[in-house]
Each structure stands twice: as C-alpha cells, then as structure tokens.
Scaffold this motif. Structure first.
Motif, mmCIF file in Angstrom:
data_model
loop_
_atom_site.group_PDB
_atom_site.id
_atom_site.type_symbol
_atom_site.label_atom_id
_atom_site.label_comp_id
_atom_site.label_asym_id
_atom_site.label_seq_id
_atom_site.Cartn_x
_atom_site.Cartn_y
_atom_site.Cartn_z
ATOM 1 N N LEU A 84 44.142 45.795 47.729
ATOM 2 C CA LEU A 84 43.903 45.163 46.425
ATOM 3 C C LEU A 84 45.054 45.453 45.474
ATOM 4 O O LEU A 84 45.542 46.579 45.422
ATOM 5 C CB LEU A 84 42.598 45.688 45.801
ATOM 6 N N PRO A 85 45.514 44.441 44.728
ATOM 7 C CA PRO A 85 46.610 44.697 43.789
ATOM 8 C C PRO A 85 46.189 45.627 42.655
ATOM 9 O O PRO A 85 45.030 45.604 42.220
ATOM 10 C CB PRO A 85 46.954 43.304 43.251
ATOM 11 N N PHE A 86 47.138 46.390 42.190
ATOM 12 C CA PHE A 86 46.879 47.384 41.156
ATOM 13 C C PHE A 86 46.355 46.736 39.872
ATOM 14 O O PHE A 86 45.527 47.297 39.165
ATOM 15 C CB PHE A 86 48.177 48.155 40.877
ATOM 16 N N LEU A 91 44.343 44.411 39.487
ATOM 17 C CA LEU A 91 42.889 44.232 39.526
ATOM 18 C C LEU A 91 42.184 45.588 39.509
ATOM 19 O O LEU A 91 41.223 45.795 38.783
ATOM 20 C CB LEU A 91 42.471 43.451 40.775
#
Lengths: 273, 249, 213
Positions: free
Chosen positions: C184-186, C188
C-alpha cells in the motif's frame, strides 16, 4: 448572507519530502461573490478548498502550513484545524462519497445533515422540501440515494450540504459527472444562490467558470499566476493559455468567434458582457 | 397482537438462556415452540425471500448434521450400554443421550437467533441499538458495512473480469491462483481505502459528531415494554438460579 | 471506565477509520467470494479484523469482528454470535503486536500468526466445550469427535482440534495482511493512526507516493 474569505501568504506542504503544494498565495473573496480557482491538475486548487474547509489539518497529520485564513470575523492561523461546517459547506469532486450509504431514501440522506446540526425535527420536512424544490429533486425524495444517475447524485450531494444553508460554499470541480445540460442547470442555480452565499469553485472548465465567477484565480504549481476580475481575465486570456488545457481554450475561442449551439451562444453573450 | 423488536429480542435472549440453564427436555419443548412462533405471529416470519432461503438452508443443514452427530456420538462415545447395532457397529446409550442433549441445546440456540435475525430488518435492530448507550460509531459502522456488503460482490466481479481480461491466471495452477489472489485483493483494498478516506471526509464535512441520532426511534407500546421487561427478568432469574445451583452443588 | 472506552472508540473511529471499519466488516464476510472464485481452500474470515487492528486500533478491531460475527448470524449462521469473545482476543492480540512493531518484519508476522493461532484455540475451546459440548455445526466437529473417541475430555478434544487448524489459518491471514500492507502506498497508509505500526520511518515514502492534490 455570505461571509468574506481572506487568504494571506498561505504555504502548505503535505509532507517533509514533498515540494510545497501551495507556495505563499494570497487572495480575497468578498461576501456574496463567486471566485473561480482555475488551473491544471496538481496546481493546488483542491488544497486551497480543503484548507478553508478545515479538513486539510484534520486529515493530513504530517502537513505543514503557514499563513492566515480569515473566514468571516474568525482568523485561523495558519489554517482551520477542524471542519468549518456549517459555516463552510464543501462539495467534493466525487459526489457519490457524499451519499453516506446509511439511508434508504434521498429524503433521509438529506435530513441526516440536519440531524448532525441538531435542527429541531419539526423543521426537517420543510427545510428538505425547500432545497429539493430548488434543485429539482422533488421526484427523487423516496428513491434510494445509492441508485441514482451521475447528475442526480451530484444534485443530491449538493443538497446534503446546501440544506445547512452555509454562508460559504466550496465546490471542487462540480461538473465532472454532469452532461452539458446538467452543467448549465447547476451553474444557473449557483448564480441564483450567489445572492446569499460566497462561492469558491475549483474548475478546469473555463467556460463554466466564466459563467458564474466574479473573480478568477489561476494557479500553476502552487503559485498564483493571475488574480483579478472576469473582465481582466478575458483581457489577459492569451497570456496564460499555455498553462491550461489547450483544447478547452480552443473551444472557447472558437465558440466566441462562431457560436453554434445554445450553450455556446449563451457563453458568447456572457463573455460579451 | 403486535410484537415489536424489543419484545422479540428479549424473548430470543430468554430462549438462549433457557438453552443453557434448563433441562434438555424443556429445551426440546422450547425448540419445538420456536417453530410455532412464525405461525403465531407475523413478527417472526422471514422478511424476504433471501431470509426464507437462508432459513430453509440452515434447517436442512442443522437437521442432517444433528442426526449425524447423534449417530457418531452413539458410536464413538462408548458410555453406558449398547442400545443396538447399526451395520454391525454397536451404538451406546450414553453417547446417544449426550448427542441428543447437545443437539437440542445447539438447535434451540441457533433457531431462536435465526428466527429473530431473519424476521427483523437490520435497520430496525440498528435503531433499537441507538436507544441504548452504544456509541453511534458502532451503529454507523454496522450500516456502512451493509452498504459495502451490497457493493463488494459487484466490485470483486469487476476486478475478476479485469484480471481475466489481462490474462491473469485465475484458472491455472494452485500457486498461480494464490498469486492471483493478491492481484485481486490489492486493488480491492486500495480502492476501498481511498473510498474510506473520502467517505470519512464527507461525513466530517456534514458535521457528523458522536451525539448524532442516525435513525428515528421506533415507537414502543405499553404491552411491549411490560413483555420485554418480563422476558428480561425471567432470563436474569434463570441465570441466578443456575449460579445458585452450581454453588450449592 | 466505560466513558474512557467510548472516548477511545470515538478517537479511533474518526476520519477514515469509521468507513474503513465498515468496509472491513464487509470484507470479513465477502472475502470468501474471492477465495471461492479462485478455488483456494481458505476461509480468511478475519482478514478485515486484522487490517483494522493494525491500521485503526484494538477497540475498532473488536467492533469489526463482533459486528461481522453478528451479521454472519443475520445471514444464516447463528452459532457465530457466541464466538465474539474469540474475535475480541484475536483483535486485541493483533493490535498489541502491531503496536510492538511486529507487522514491520516478516518473521515476526509468522511468529505472531502462530501465537495468535494458539491463543485463538485456547479462547475458543471453553466456548465450544461448555456452551456446545464441542459441536458447533461445522466440519471441524468430526475432528472433535475423533479426539473424544481417543479418550480425551471435551475441553481437551476441542483444544486439540483448534491447535490443529488455528495456527496455520492465522499465520496465513497475518501473512496476507502483511503483504497487502507492504504494497500500500504511504500516502494512503498515512491517513490511518496505525501507520507507524507498518512503516518505521515516516520520512521514507514508497516510490509510488504522489502528491495528494
């Protein structure tokens, strides 16, 4: 009545390893006027609206802000730290997220806003009817709010905010899910509520912005490249056409030169004024 | 007579408490009586075709499994004397009785809960819960869950279709299918987190606060208040009686 | 005490936390659709609970698990309601080890999954044994009967049955959540209170983190 919005030297950085999203911007929006914020994606339009609404501070814990935002008589330094609703109403770019999914009818969905504001239940029906009549939603009151078309969803989303009668209304690209008729109808309505509400609209659609705005602020890379009245803007159109979507400008210039559709004729007459 | 959700809820509680506290013979009678509830009152009838199907499915499943478990207990728990032989295998009365007792208790618990949940719209349960001192966030998350439950299957279908269009190995070997699991779950979680963030903002933008009343409270009649209090008192008395018996013996 | 719990719930379930809890409840109940579609023989009915425990907090995770079990009862599996205490144990333990930073390292995730499995077996054994005499109308009932026929007590049989399946199930669940969170991207993750449970340094964004505007 609308309230004044004043932004002074606003700097905002989402996190320490990202460049400034806003690089020291200043502008005013007088009560009962409309300011359109124009610019390409990533210019900082939504960041300004989020900062004024109060959600920027509460949703980006690592964000860093400098400057001042004045809303009516209240000065927030640097930016409001919590939602400014109902003083500031904010309709997000994706209208469907305003539909909470908690209720089975449009009427209940709109009433929910009144419940959060502790409006006496005896006033609910009247307030809901007034806003739905104004937005042409009367026939949808008993429909499921999660089963509506894009345009209907947009109007219901707007109703969930406008039912609170906010003196300041922020709209983030409100026409993205609307067809041309829906767009014109929405902007006609916005012109109407401008008499009692201060409007700030983030738009990429310049023709629509010109239809309702008194002032325009053009952003690029978090900096203001234009801040002035509609007349000044039209005068300087050629100066900064390169930073905006070329096709839209092409369409506008073509429409001014040779208006064919009803919308284009209307636009040409607005611009001629 | 109209039976409201509060009365139904407290009656369900009483039946569940009875399953644990009263002798199994009484439990068996109560189990039979739960099947009369939908005949006696429309308030206990399934609210939708989906509920009716769930009830039929569970009834069939429970009946078959209860029978099998009684049989297996009789065979495997070699307590007491052999009742008779089944295909040459002796069945013991100790195991048989244990199986019957357990099945009765389990079926009484299951069917009383099932009658309640399948005959009561979840929104009504939520509005009843709202009358208690439960934080509204819990009720809100329940209602949001219902919203997502409605939408997730279609979203999963779409991601499946998109992955298949890109040639994802959905119908190939086990290990490649496990890999596909992540290519489906990751976008599902990603889009849902983005949506959660936006929904959180949207709720805040409408001034949602912890004291907000989400749904209108259903009106309660005098008879329902009396009945629900009576069922609640009886439940508490049964628990108390059971504790006293346990301490004394 | 009750007021304090209420205030913690309010803090946890603010912003994105509240809708995310709603989503994870639904995920617990629908993830089976994905595993069934791919013909993978796993239930994974606590993936949502574990996600909330790591990203939002312990009380929200308990609410996620308890609501999912209640809805499972509403949808036709009434026995699930009695296992809410087990869900609470899973939620609490996961939130604890997440706070200790175990979800940042793969081998600690595996260790956590095994420990969680044992704990789940311990927590569910008394409920299965005393409330249901080891029979909960599930496929595992036959394993319980097998252990009983070997001469074990009900409690022992239920516990052995739990030990034979729970550690593997929970380790797989933890592993899946670990891989999901790693991807998951940071931008988010940073919207959740539990971001530090997953990424050690806040100043280290992953390569796909973009400007949020």
């Amino acid at each position: 009545m609308g309230l004044v919005v004043e932004i002074r030297n606003l700097v905002y950085q989402y996190s320490p390893h990202l460049p400034n999203a806003l690089g020291g911007i200043s502008f005013n929006v007088l009560p009962n006027t409309c300011c359109a914020i124009l610019g390409p994606t990533g210019a900082g339009k939504s960041t300004i609206l989020q900062a004024i609404s109060g959600i920027l501070r509460s949703h980006h814990r690592q964000g860093k802000a400098e400057g001042v935002i004045r809303i009516g008589d209240v000065i927030h330094q640097p930016i409001p730290d919590k939602s400014q609703f109902p003083n500031v109403g904010y309709v997000l770019q994706e209208p469907e997220v305003h539909i909470s999914g908690l209720f089975e009818t449009v009427a209940e969905e709109i009433t929910f806003t009144l419940r959060t504001l502790d409006v006496p239940p005896t006033l609910h029906a009247d307030r809901v009817r007034r806003i739905t009549d104004a937005l042409g939603l009367g026939h949808l009151l008993h429909r499921n709010p999660t089963h509506l078309s894009g345009g209907e969803t947009q109007r219901v989303a707007l109703a969930t905010i406008l039912v609170a009668e906010p003196p300041i209304l922020l709209l983030d690209e409100p026409t993205t899910s609307l067809d041309i008729h829906g767009q014109m109808r929405l902007y006609e309505y916005l012109r109407k509520i401008k008499q009692t509400t201060t409007l700030l609209i983030a738009e990429t659609n310049i023709d629509l912005a010109l239809f309702v705005a008194d002032y325009l602020v053009v952003l690029e890379g978090g900096q203001i490249v234009f801040n002035g009245t509609k007349a000044e803007f039209i005068q300087r159109i050629a100066d900064f056409s390169s930073i905006l979507a070329a096709t839209e400008w092409h369409d506008i210039l073509k429409s001014i030169a040779n208006p064919r559709t009803r919308a284009e004729k209307r636009l040409a007459s607005v611009l001629a004024k | 007579m109209t039976i409201d959700t509060r009365t139904k809820g407290t009656l369900t509680l009483l039946l569940c408490v009875s399953a644990f506290t009263l002798p199994w013979t009484v439990g068996a009678l109560l189990l039979l009586s739960t099947f009369l509830l939908p005949l006696l009152s429309s308030a206990f009838r399934p609210i939708s075709d989906r509920s009716r199907r769930a009830f039929r499915r569970f009834s069939l499943y429970a009946a078959v499994l209860a029978g099998v478990l009684i049989l297996l207990n009789s065979i495997l728990l070699r307590e007491g004397t052999a009742l008779f032989t089944f295909l040459g295998i002796p069945l013991f009365d100790g195991g048989f009785l244990f199986g019957v007792k357990t099945a009765t208790r389990l079926l009484l618990l299951s069917f009383s809960l099932l009658h309640f949940f399948l005959s009561t719209p979840i929104r009504i349960i939520a509005s009843e819960l709202q009358q208690t001192r439960i934080p509204p966030q819990i009720i809100l998350s329940l209602l949001l869950a219902l919203h997502f439950i409605d939408r997730l299957p279609a979203r999963i279908e779409r991601i499946f279709a998109a992955q298949e269009a890109r040639g994802a190995p959905i119908r190939s070997s086990f290990f490649r299918r496990v890999k596909s699991f992540f290519t489906i779950l990751t976008p599902l979680i990603l889009t849902s987190i983005s949506e959660s963030i936006d929904r959180g903002i949207a709720l805040e933008l409408r001034g949602f606060h912890s004291g907000v009343r989400l749904l209108d409270a259903p009106p309660s009649t005098r008879s329902s208040v009396i009945l629900s209090r009576a069922f609640l008192t009886l439940s508490l008395l049964l628990i108390l009686w059971r504790i006293i018996r346990w301490v004394l013996l | 005490m009750l007021e304090r719990v209420k205030s913690v719930i309010q803090q946890e379930m603010s912003g994105a936390g509240l809708p995310f809890v709603g989503f994870c409840i639904a995920l617990n109940l629908t993830v089976g659709q994905v595993t069934a579609g791919l013909k993978i023989p796993l239930y994974l009915d606590s993936v949502g609970t574990v996600l909330v425990a790591v990203l939002v907090g312990p009380w929200s995770a308990i609410i996620t698990g308890a609501t999912a079990n209640t809805l499972a009862a509403v949808f036709g599996n009434p026995v699930m309601i009695f296992f809410i205490p087990v869900v609470a144990v899973i939620a609490g333990f996961t939130a604890l080890i997440a706070r200790l930073g175990w979800f940042r390292t793969w081998y600690l995730v595996i260790l956590g999954g095994i420990l969680q499995g044992v704990l789940a077996a311990v927590a569910s054994a008394p409920i299965s044994a005393y409330l249901f005499s080891g029979i909960t109308l599930g496929g595992q009932d036959f394993l319980v009967l097998y252990f009983r026929s070997m001469g074990n007590s009900i409690l022992e049989s239920v516990f052995y049955q739990g030990l034979s399946s729970d550690p593997a199930d929970k380790t797989i669940t933890y592993g899946i959540v670990f891989i999901l969170l790693k991807n998951l991207p940071f931008r988010l993750l940073s919207r959740f209170r539990g971001v530090t449970n997953v990424r050690q340094a806040l100043s280290e964004p992953s390569h796909d983190d973009r400007h949020p505007n």
